[in-house]
Design an enzyme around this catalytic site. Structure first.
Site, PDB file in Angstrom:
ATOM      1  N   ARG A   1      12.257  -2.473  10.844  1.00  0.00           N
ATOM      2  CA  ARG A   1      11.187  -1.875  11.647  1.00  0.00           C
ATOM      3  C   ARG A   1      10.952  -2.718  12.885  1.00  0.00           C
ATOM      4  O   ARG A   1      11.059  -3.937  12.831  1.00  0.00           O
ATOM      5  CB  ARG A   1       9.905  -1.845  10.796  1.00  0.00           C
ATOM      6  CG  ARG A   1       9.314  -0.463  10.646  1.00  0.00           C
ATOM      7  CD  ARG A   1       8.256  -0.458   9.591  1.00  0.00           C
ATOM      8  NE  ARG A   1       7.013  -1.074  10.052  1.00  0.00           N
ATOM      9  CZ  ARG A   1       5.858  -1.008   9.390  1.00  0.00           C
ATOM     10  NH1 ARG A   1       5.795  -0.373   8.240  1.00  0.00           N
ATOM     11  NH2 ARG A   1       4.770  -1.582   9.856  1.00  0.00           N
TER      12      ARG A   1
ATOM     13  N   ARG B   1      12.161  -7.008   4.861  1.00  0.00           N
ATOM     14  CA  ARG B   1      12.161  -5.558   4.631  1.00  0.00           C
ATOM     15  C   ARG B   1      13.205  -4.843   5.495  1.00  0.00           C
ATOM     16  O   ARG B   1      13.304  -5.083   6.693  1.00  0.00           O
ATOM     17  CB  ARG B   1      10.767  -5.011   4.956  1.00  0.00           C
ATOM     18  CG  ARG B   1      10.678  -3.498   4.858  1.00  0.00           C
ATOM     19  CD  ARG B   1       9.265  -3.007   4.755  1.00  0.00           C
ATOM     20  NE  ARG B   1       8.461  -3.252   5.944  1.00  0.00           N
ATOM     21  CZ  ARG B   1       7.172  -2.933   6.025  1.00  0.00           C
ATOM     22  NH1 ARG B   1       6.551  -2.388   4.995  1.00  0.00           N
ATOM     23  NH2 ARG B   1       6.502  -3.158   7.123  1.00  0.00           N
TER      24      ARG B   1
ATOM     25  N   ARG C   1       0.265  -9.369  13.183  1.00  0.00           N
ATOM     26  CA  ARG C   1      -0.352  -8.383  12.280  1.00  0.00           C
ATOM     27  C   ARG C   1      -1.212  -9.079  11.226  1.00  0.00           C
ATOM     28  O   ARG C   1      -2.287  -8.601  10.883  1.00  0.00           O
ATOM     29  CB  ARG C   1       0.743  -7.529  11.614  1.00  0.00           C
ATOM     30  CG  ARG C   1       1.272  -6.457  12.547  1.00  0.00           C
ATOM     31  CD  ARG C   1       2.702  -6.079  12.238  1.00  0.00           C
ATOM     32  NE  ARG C   1       2.879  -5.461  10.951  1.00  0.00           N
ATOM     33  CZ  ARG C   1       4.052  -5.440  10.291  1.00  0.00           C
ATOM     34  NH1 ARG C   1       5.113  -6.014  10.804  1.00  0.00           N
ATOM     35  NH2 ARG C   1       4.143  -4.837   9.136  1.00  0.00           N
TER      36      ARG C   1
ATOM     37  N   ARG D   1      -9.143   0.151   9.322  1.00  0.00           N
ATOM     38  CA  ARG D   1      -8.653  -1.215   9.502  1.00  0.00           C
ATOM     39  C   ARG D   1      -9.658  -2.132  10.171  1.00  0.00           C
ATOM     40  O   ARG D   1      -9.372  -3.306  10.366  1.00  0.00           O
ATOM     41  CB  ARG D   1      -7.419  -1.165  10.398  1.00  0.00           C
ATOM     42  CG  ARG D   1      -6.119  -1.248   9.656  1.00  0.00           C
ATOM     43  CD  ARG D   1      -5.033  -1.060  10.684  1.00  0.00           C
ATOM     44  NE  ARG D   1      -3.863  -1.783  10.373  1.00  0.00           N
ATOM     45  CZ  ARG D   1      -2.811  -1.282   9.735  1.00  0.00           C
ATOM     46  NH1 ARG D   1      -2.841  -0.067   9.259  1.00  0.00           N
ATOM     47  NH2 ARG D   1      -1.744  -2.007   9.564  1.00  0.00           N
TER      48      ARG D   1
ATOM     49  N   LYS E   1       0.833  -1.210   0.000  1.00  0.00           N
ATOM     50  CA  LYS E   1       0.000   0.000   0.000  1.00  0.00           C
ATOM     51  C   LYS E   1       0.870   1.265   0.000  1.00  0.00           C
ATOM     52  O   LYS E   1       0.636   2.183  -0.769  1.00  0.00           O
ATOM     53  CB  LYS E   1      -0.896   0.054   1.259  1.00  0.00           C
ATOM     54  CG  LYS E   1      -1.861  -1.079   1.410  1.00  0.00           C
ATOM     55  CD  LYS E   1      -2.705  -0.903   2.682  1.00  0.00           C
ATOM     56  CE  LYS E   1      -1.908  -0.921   3.967  1.00  0.00           C
ATOM     57  NZ  LYS E   1      -1.467  -2.210   4.447  1.00  0.00           N
TER      58      LYS E   1
HETATM   59  P1  ADP Z   1       1.423  -2.618   8.168  1.00  0.00           P
HETATM   60  O1  ADP Z   1       0.111  -2.441   7.505  1.00  0.00           O
HETATM   61  O2  ADP Z   1       2.537  -2.947   7.218  1.00  0.00           O
HETATM   62  O3  ADP Z   1       1.385  -3.564   9.334  1.00  0.00           O
HETATM   63  P2  ADP Z   1       1.391   0.165   9.065  1.00  0.00           P
HETATM   64  O4  ADP Z   1       2.600   0.986   8.898  1.00  0.00           O
HETATM   65  O5  ADP Z   1       0.185   0.518   8.276  1.00  0.00           O
HETATM   66  O6  ADP Z   1       1.920  -1.289   8.774  1.00  0.00           O
HETATM   67  O7  ADP Z   1       0.948   0.088  10.622  1.00  0.00           O
HETATM   68  C1  ADP Z   1       1.858  -0.292  11.614  1.00  0.00           C
HETATM   69  C2  ADP Z   1       1.128  -0.436  12.960  1.00  0.00           C
HETATM   70  O8  ADP Z   1       0.504   0.824  13.332  1.00  0.00           O
HETATM   71  C3  ADP Z   1      -0.032  -1.430  13.012  1.00  0.00           C
HETATM   72  O9  ADP Z   1       0.394  -2.758  13.232  1.00  0.00           O
HETATM   73  C4  ADP Z   1      -0.859  -0.867  14.187  1.00  0.00           C
HETATM   74  O10 ADP Z   1      -0.272  -1.169  15.440  1.00  0.00           O
HETATM   75  C5  ADP Z   1      -0.751   0.625  13.997  1.00  0.00           C
HETATM   76  N1  ADP Z   1      -1.830   1.147  13.144  1.00  0.00           N
HETATM   77  C6  ADP Z   1      -1.685   1.705  11.902  1.00  0.00           C
HETATM   78  N2  ADP Z   1      -2.881   2.071  11.413  1.00  0.00           N
HETATM   79  C7  ADP Z   1      -3.812   1.738  12.344  1.00  0.00           C
HETATM   80  C8  ADP Z   1      -5.240   1.834  12.418  1.00  0.00           C
HETATM   81  N3  ADP Z   1      -5.974   2.358  11.422  1.00  0.00           N
HETATM   82  N4  ADP Z   1      -5.858   1.394  13.544  1.00  0.00           N
HETATM   83  C9  ADP Z   1      -5.169   0.884  14.547  1.00  0.00           C
HETATM   84  N5  ADP Z   1      -3.820   0.727  14.545  1.00  0.00           N
HETATM   85  C10 ADP Z   1      -3.144   1.157  13.457  1.00  0.00           C
END
Ligand code: ADP
Length: 213
Positions: free
Chosen positions: A160, A127, A171, A88, A13
């Site tokens: 990360r 990554r 996740r 999400r 994304k």
């Molecule tokens: P990825 O989708 O690759 O796991 P992101 O960078 O989008 O990584 O998100 C990393 C972390 O940030 C998630 O695992 C969560 O803990 C938090 N996070 C991000 N967006 C949200 C959201 N919309 N609601 C709740 N937690 C979120």
């Protein structure tokens, strides 16, 4: 353009968001990026969410809604926006609908980038970010030259905090439990567009453009 990019962790994304920003000039709002910034800056929110993020859980809906509202307020009506990592779960999707209705900015596209789970794990566990150029690399997929160039330029390959195998599994589990039902909610409402997210960045981007144009 007003678009949401949906997809599992590692589906690409963020990468495709960068392509869209470059070509359409619409700002990206990524809750992941905003939250990691808060952690790095040790703000009150950052301190609250650091541990939750590191173990791969979702932070509270209230915190991310607040971030989204503040970001949307700062964006000019004309240029649109690109949401990455939000919403999400179903509750977040409903809140987002209310926010967008209240500011009269309806969504134009809701696009799912679809990638097989096995590929996701390799993408995430491999990554790395080059500390000198900021470029995202992958120890399994990047050309050896790109990795060597990073090291030769004095860079380190940084991982990360949530790209370790326990957090990755968590996740992906959270995605299945909370995000997939939300995707069904969009599918049933007839607005979901699905793009095959496997293949090169350019190939996926071409497919994405063919859906939204
Ligand atoms: P990825 O989708 O690759 O796991 P992101 O960078 O989008 O990584 O998100 C990393 C972390 O940030 C998630 O695992 C969560 O803990 C938090 N996070 C991000 N967006 C949200 C959201 N919309 N609601 C709740 N937690 C979120």
């Amino acid at each position: 353009m007003k678009i949401i990019l949906l997809g599992a962790p590692g589906s690409g994304k963020g990468t495709q968001a960068e392509n869209l920003m470059r070509d359409y000039g619409c700002p990206q709002i990524s809750t992941g990026v905003l939250l990691r910034k808060a952690v790095a800056e040790k703000t009150e929110i950052g301190k609250k969410v650091e541990e939750i993020m590191a173990r791969g859980d979702l932070v509270s809906d209230e915190i991310v809604l607040d971030l989204i509202q503040k970001s949307l307020e700062q964006i000019d009506d004309q240029i649109g926006f690109l949401l990455d990592g939000y919403p999400r779960n179903i509750n977040q999707a409903k809140s987002l609908n209310l926010v967008l209705e209240s500011i009269d900015r309806p969504l134009e596209h809701t696009v799912l980038i679809d990638v097989d789970a096995e590929i996701l794990i390799k993408r995430l566990s491999g990554r790395r970010t080059c500390s000198s150029t900021g470029k995202t690399l992958n120890i399994y997929f990047s050309p050896k030259k790109e990795i060597d160039d990073c090291i030769a330029s004095g860079g380190k390959l940084i991982q990360r905090d949530d790209d370790n195998i326990e957090s990755i599994s968590k996740r992906i589990e959270v995605y299945g439990e909370q995000t997939e039902p939300m995707i069904e909610f969009y599918r049933e409402s007839g607005i979901l567009q699905v793009v095959n997210g496997e293949g090169s960045i350019e190939e996926v981007y071409k497919r994405l453009l063919s859906k939204i144009n």
